[in-house]
Design a protein around this motif. Sequence first.
Motif, PDB file in Angstrom:
ATOM      1  N   ALA A  85       0.929  -1.243  -0.452  1.00 55.97           N
ATOM      2  CA  ALA A  85       0.037   0.083  -0.154  1.00 55.97           C
ATOM      3  C   ALA A  85       0.775   1.357  -0.424  1.00 55.97           C
ATOM      4  CB  ALA A  85      -1.134   0.397   0.949  1.00 55.97           C
ATOM      5  N   SER A  86       2.461   0.646   0.290  1.00 57.24           N
ATOM      6  CA  SER A  86       2.428   2.426   0.896  1.00 57.24           C
ATOM      7  C   SER A  86       4.064   2.558   0.128  1.00 57.24           C
ATOM      8  CB  SER A  86       2.342   2.966   2.427  1.00 57.24           C
ATOM      9  OG  SER A  86       1.890   2.533   2.639  1.00 57.24           O
ATOM     10  N   ILE A  87       4.292   1.352   0.016  1.00 59.09           N
ATOM     11  CA  ILE A  87       5.908   1.339  -0.578  1.00 59.09           C
ATOM     12  C   ILE A  87       6.201   1.527  -1.615  1.00 59.09           C
ATOM     13  CG2 ILE A  87       8.528   0.679   0.303  1.00 59.09           C
ATOM     14  CD1 ILE A  87       7.051   1.928   2.255  1.00 59.09           C
ATOM     15  N   GLY A  88       7.158   2.020  -2.694  1.00 54.07           N
ATOM     16  CA  GLY A  88       7.329   1.366  -3.697  1.00 54.07           C
ATOM     17  C   GLY A  88       8.854   1.100  -3.688  1.00 54.07           C
ATOM     18  N   MET A  89       9.641   0.343  -4.679  1.00 51.75           N
ATOM     19  CA  MET A  89      11.224  -0.081  -4.168  1.00 51.75           C
ATOM     20  C   MET A  89      11.526   0.056  -5.798  1.00 51.75           C
ATOM     21  SD  MET A  89      10.905  -2.758  -1.378  1.00 51.75           S
ATOM     22  CE  MET A  89      13.146  -2.356  -1.121  1.00 51.75           C
ATOM     23  N   ILE A  90      12.907   0.582  -6.242  1.00 47.05           N
ATOM     24  CA  ILE A  90      13.439   0.230  -7.261  1.00 47.05           C
ATOM     25  C   ILE A  90      15.141  -0.409  -6.097  1.00 47.05           C
ATOM     26  CG2 ILE A  90      14.337   1.491  -8.845  1.00 47.05           C
ATOM     27  CD1 ILE A  90      12.226   4.099  -8.377  1.00 47.05           C
ATOM     28  N   PHE A  91      15.273  -1.616  -7.574  1.00 43.57           N
ATOM     29  CA  PHE A  91      16.305  -2.042  -7.518  1.00 43.57           C
ATOM     30  C   PHE A  91      16.938  -1.383  -7.878  1.00 43.57           C
ATOM     31  CE2 PHE A  91      12.993  -4.260  -5.565  1.00 43.57           C
ATOM     32  CZ  PHE A  91      12.765  -4.474  -4.376  1.00 43.57           C
ATOM     33  N   GLN A  92      18.532  -2.290  -7.872  1.00 44.44           N
ATOM     34  CA  GLN A  92      20.089  -1.874  -9.084  1.00 44.44           C
ATOM     35  C   GLN A  92      19.824  -2.718 -10.417  1.00 44.44           C
ATOM     36  OE1 GLN A  92      23.402  -2.096  -7.213  1.00 44.44           O
ATOM     37  NE2 GLN A  92      25.089  -2.239  -8.759  1.00 44.44           N
ATOM     38  N   PHE A  93      19.506  -3.948  -9.764  1.00 44.86           N
ATOM     39  CA  PHE A  93      19.444  -5.235 -11.147  1.00 44.86           C
ATOM     40  C   PHE A  93      18.365  -5.208 -11.368  1.00 44.86           C
ATOM     41  CE2 PHE A  93      23.383  -6.069  -9.225  1.00 44.86           C
ATOM     42  CZ  PHE A  93      24.079  -5.488  -9.883  1.00 44.86           C
ATOM     43  N   PHE A  94      16.651  -4.362 -11.066  1.00 48.28           N
ATOM     44  CA  PHE A  94      15.740  -3.986 -12.008  1.00 48.28           C
ATOM     45  C   PHE A  94      14.647  -5.212 -11.104  1.00 48.28           C
ATOM     46  CE2 PHE A  94      18.646  -3.593 -15.555  1.00 48.28           C
ATOM     47  CZ  PHE A  94      19.398  -2.760 -15.305  1.00 48.28           C
ATOM     48  N   ASN A  95      15.174  -6.576 -11.524  1.00 54.58           N
ATOM     49  CA  ASN A  95      14.189  -7.545 -10.361  1.00 54.58           C
ATOM     50  C   ASN A  95      13.055  -7.755 -11.446  1.00 54.58           C
ATOM     51  OD1 ASN A  95      16.088  -7.366  -8.764  1.00 54.58           O
ATOM     52  ND2 ASN A  95      14.792  -7.433  -6.502  1.00 54.58           N
ATOM     53  N   LEU A  96      13.268  -8.073 -12.478  1.00 52.59           N
ATOM     54  CA  LEU A  96      11.706  -8.124 -13.129  1.00 52.59           C
ATOM     55  C   LEU A  96      11.626  -9.664 -13.687  1.00 52.59           C
ATOM     56  CD1 LEU A  96      12.394  -4.892 -16.037  1.00 52.59           C
ATOM     57  CD2 LEU A  96      10.886  -4.866 -14.186  1.00 52.59           C
ATOM     58  N   LEU A  97      10.347  -9.591 -13.948  1.00 57.98           N
ATOM     59  CA  LEU A  97      10.292 -10.913 -14.061  1.00 57.98           C
ATOM     60  C   LEU A  97      10.300 -11.277 -15.752  1.00 57.98           C
ATOM     61  CD1 LEU A  97       7.607 -11.666 -11.608  1.00 57.98           C
ATOM     62  CD2 LEU A  97       9.854 -12.275 -11.211  1.00 57.98           C
ATOM     63  N   ASP A  98      11.693 -11.921 -15.919  1.00 57.27           N
ATOM     64  CA  ASP A  98      11.584 -12.435 -17.481  1.00 57.27           C
ATOM     65  C   ASP A  98      10.697 -13.175 -18.329  1.00 57.27           C
ATOM     66  OD1 ASP A  98      13.945 -10.875 -17.331  1.00 57.27           O
ATOM     67  OD2 ASP A  98      15.636 -13.029 -16.563  1.00 57.27           O
ATOM     68  N   ASP A  99      10.078 -13.710 -17.508  1.00 56.59           N
ATOM     69  CA  ASP A  99       8.793 -14.336 -18.358  1.00 56.59           C
ATOM     70  C   ASP A  99       7.543 -13.528 -18.613  1.00 56.59           C
ATOM     71  OD1 ASP A  99       7.995 -15.138 -15.729  1.00 56.59           O
ATOM     72  OD2 ASP A  99       7.334 -16.767 -15.719  1.00 56.59           O
ATOM     73  N   LEU A 100       7.339 -13.178 -17.976  1.00 53.78           N
ATOM     74  CA  LEU A 100       6.302 -12.217 -18.237  1.00 53.78           C
ATOM     75  C   LEU A 100       6.653 -10.992 -18.818  1.00 53.78           C
ATOM     76  CD1 LEU A 100       4.982 -11.491 -14.524  1.00 53.78           C
ATOM     77  CD2 LEU A 100       4.091 -13.271 -16.443  1.00 53.78           C
ATOM     78  N   THR A 101       6.327  -9.839 -20.029  1.00 57.39           N
ATOM     79  CA  THR A 101       5.566  -9.344 -20.490  1.00 57.39           C
ATOM     80  C   THR A 101       6.067  -7.503 -20.023  1.00 57.39           C
ATOM     81  OG1 THR A 101       3.908  -8.376 -20.478  1.00 57.39           O
ATOM     82  CG2 THR A 101       4.894 -10.236 -22.524  1.00 57.39           C
ATOM     83  N   VAL A 102       6.368  -6.818 -20.576  1.00 53.22           N
ATOM     84  CA  VAL A 102       6.180  -5.240 -19.313  1.00 53.22           C
ATOM     85  C   VAL A 102       5.619  -4.893 -19.252  1.00 53.22           C
ATOM     86  CG1 VAL A 102       6.781  -3.166 -19.733  1.00 53.22           C
ATOM     87  CG2 VAL A 102       8.770  -4.501 -20.544  1.00 53.22           C
ATOM     88  N   LEU A 103       4.251  -5.135 -19.679  1.00 55.81           N
ATOM     89  CA  LEU A 103       3.152  -4.466 -19.160  1.00 55.81           C
ATOM     90  C   LEU A 103       2.185  -5.815 -18.064  1.00 55.81           C
ATOM     91  CD1 LEU A 103       0.644  -2.850 -19.599  1.00 55.81           C
ATOM     92  CD2 LEU A 103      -0.540  -4.849 -21.100  1.00 55.81           C
TER      93      LEU A 103
END
Length: 248
Positions: A85-103
């Motif tokens: 609810a209250s926190i958004g986090m940005i990391f050095q190495f992105f931590n994106l899920l490669d098997d999901l699209t950007v959207l």
Amino acid sequence: MTNPPMIALQDAIKKYDDGPPALAGVTLSVASGECVAILGHSGSGKSTLLNLIAGLDKPSSGTVTVDGTRVDQLGEAGSAKYRRASIGMIFQFFNLLDDLTVLDNVMVPAQLAGMGKGEAKRRAIELLGSLGIDRHAKAYPQRLSGGQRQRVAVARALMNKPALLLADEPTGALDSSSAEDVRRLLLDLNSEGQTILLVTHDVQLAASTARRTIELVDGAVKRDVVNDGSGAGLAARTPLTRPAGAVG
């Protein structure tokens, strides 16, 4: 009447074993709408401080309050709800899920928070558009540049309209051009009223992005200075203080 601070730590101590504390009685506050940089070398306590504010860890003693919530008193479920609810986090190495699209990556936080798929999709597309990467909505993260992936990570962090954005070395894995793009993005977000806590070891990034810089040494606040806005003020001061015995 003065508004309460967005972040308030009072004599926060964190010990992990019988050695020196990772945080040694930190007291600080961050006002709503501020962009504050936490600066320090490895082992200075930056990550521990970030974890306490994010509710990922608890202080051994002292208090941690964020947006009116006593984070140090939350249980596991309460901490997870607080982060959604209250926190958004940005990391050095992105931590994106490669098997999901950007959207789909951007939509994840909203879906975890219970937002309907249609509403989440509209919000995600709006964010991608505002960050200039909507044309990549159907692409997968590994096909994007580092700077583009970090913009996706920023969109994901903003998905639930967090009161506080935590940026942990957000330019550390980027080339100089992409790093400058992300720096300007953080400035733009802050100018729109987003409260940002930027954790970095980069003096110049802190000086040119944050209005105020707090330096940690051995788990304690060594300096708390207001930047002059030009990016030169902090960098022109004495270099980062190295802990006793540090090498290089």
